[in-house]
Design a protein around this motif. Structure first.
Motif, PDB file in Angstrom:
ATOM      1  N   LEU A 112       0.834  -1.192   0.000  1.00  0.00           N
ATOM      2  CA  LEU A 112       0.000   0.000   0.000  1.00  0.00           C
ATOM      3  C   LEU A 112       0.872   1.247   0.000  1.00  0.00           C
ATOM      4  N   TRP A 120      -3.681   0.498   8.007  1.00  0.00           N
ATOM      5  CA  TRP A 120      -4.695   0.718   6.980  1.00  0.00           C
ATOM      6  C   TRP A 120      -5.965  -0.042   7.337  1.00  0.00           C
ATOM      7  N   TRP A 122      -9.532  -1.667   5.500  1.00  0.00           N
ATOM      8  CA  TRP A 122     -10.330  -2.003   4.316  1.00  0.00           C
ATOM      9  C   TRP A 122     -11.794  -1.910   4.708  1.00  0.00           C
ATOM     10  N   THR A 126     -16.902   1.187   1.382  1.00  0.00           N
ATOM     11  CA  THR A 126     -16.259   1.704   0.178  1.00  0.00           C
ATOM     12  C   THR A 126     -15.557   0.623  -0.626  1.00  0.00           C
ATOM     13  N   LEU A 127     -15.307  -0.534   0.000  1.00  0.00           N
ATOM     14  CA  LEU A 127     -14.566  -1.635  -0.625  1.00  0.00           C
ATOM     15  C   LEU A 127     -13.175  -1.185  -1.054  1.00  0.00           C
ATOM     16  N   GLU A 128     -12.578  -0.320  -0.262  1.00  0.00           N
ATOM     17  CA  GLU A 128     -11.249   0.208  -0.575  1.00  0.00           C
ATOM     18  C   GLU A 128     -10.403   0.293   0.685  1.00  0.00           C
ATOM     19  N   TRP A 129      -9.083   0.303   0.474  1.00  0.00           N
ATOM     20  CA  TRP A 129      -8.146   0.532   1.570  1.00  0.00           C
ATOM     21  C   TRP A 129      -8.089   2.017   1.896  1.00  0.00           C
ATOM     22  N   GLU A 130      -8.077   2.329   3.197  1.00  0.00           N
ATOM     23  CA  GLU A 130      -7.998   3.719   3.660  1.00  0.00           C
ATOM     24  C   GLU A 130      -6.900   3.813   4.721  1.00  0.00           C
ATOM     25  N   ALA A 208     -16.262  -6.631  -4.560  1.00  0.00           N
ATOM     26  CA  ALA A 208     -15.224  -5.670  -4.932  1.00  0.00           C
ATOM     27  C   ALA A 208     -14.558  -6.055  -6.241  1.00  0.00           C
ATOM     28  N   ARG A 209     -14.315  -7.338  -6.428  1.00  0.00           N
ATOM     29  CA  ARG A 209     -13.685  -7.786  -7.671  1.00  0.00           C
ATOM     30  C   ARG A 209     -14.612  -7.581  -8.861  1.00  0.00           C
ATOM     31  N   LYS A 214     -11.156  -4.326  -6.850  1.00  0.00           N
ATOM     32  CA  LYS A 214     -10.483  -3.708  -5.725  1.00  0.00           C
ATOM     33  C   LYS A 214     -10.355  -4.618  -4.521  1.00  0.00           C
TER      34      LYS A 214
END
Length: 228
Positions: A112, A120, A122, A126-130, A208-209, A214
């Protein structure tokens, strides 16, 4: 490359971090369950991580099978009811915990953006890393100090505590419609069910995929599962 340090060298340190962690737990106004861990599993985990008992991560690995904070966050430890830290192979990061709704905490290696060791999250909405802009020890101090409830303020629903208390450490709560949809943005307006965390993570990773590719590729393999 230097040879791995022996576990005795990792355990025997001048300033172990466990008393500091215990102090955070004792002072916390949140409920904190310290899951048990067997000594062999704990030492094996510490050796695999190659961190000392002088670090917060090493202390959790050596002295606990994980922490369940406020019946919402599950931090991994030396193994037992939850997977052990570093038990599953990952590329460029290491999972350190999950939350009740299927969110995942990980320490960055090289996978990342940002420096190694950064924390981080997930997010299932949002289905994203933050990036959380914190270290592992900073997360412990932050969450146990009460910030956990602020972090999840938008996720709670009326009477969530009674539902959360019924979930085992290896279980989560699935929401339908899911939190990544417009209809599922408010937890109090959705249907909820306690399920194995592995099923919950399967849902989010597959979605997510399909939507944007993602999903973290190693997430499913690391899902907590019921242990005998």
């Amino acid at each position: 490359m230097s040879a791995p340090r022996q576990v005795e060298d990792l355990v025997d340190v001048d300033r172990p971090a466990w008393p500091w962690v215990q102090g955070l737990i004792e002072k916390s106004e949140l409920s904190v369950e310290v899951l048990p861990v067997g000594p062999e599993s704990a030492r094996r985990t510490l050796h695999r991580l190659q961190v000392t008992a002088g670090s917060a991560l090493g202390a959790i690995a050596l002295h606990t099978g994980g922490l369940v904070i406020d019946n919402w966050v599950r931090l991994l430890g030396g193994g037992g009811a939850l997977p052990a830290l570093g038990e599953y192979e990952e590329v460029g990061k290491m999972t350190v915990g999950y939350d009740l709704l299927g969110g995942r905490f990980a320490l960055n290696g090289t996978a990342l953006d940002g420096p190694p060791g950064g924390l981080w999250y997930w997010a299932p909405d949002t289905l994203e890393w933050e990036s959380i802009d914190s270290t592992y020890s900073g997360m412990l101090e932050w969450f146990l100090g009460g910030a956990l409830t602020k972090f999840y303020a938008d996720c709670y629903w009326p009477d969530w505590r009674s539902e959360a208390a019924r979930a085992a450490p290896w279980e989560g709560i699935t929401l339908f419609p899911p939190p990544f949809t417009k209809e599922g943005t408010k937890a109090e307006g959705v249907r909820r069910k306690i399920v194995d965390m592995s099923l919950l993570l399967d849902l989010y990773v597959d979605t997510a995929r399909q939507l944007a590719g993602k999903g973290p590729d190693d997430l499913v393999a690391q899902a907590p599962a019921a242990r005998a």
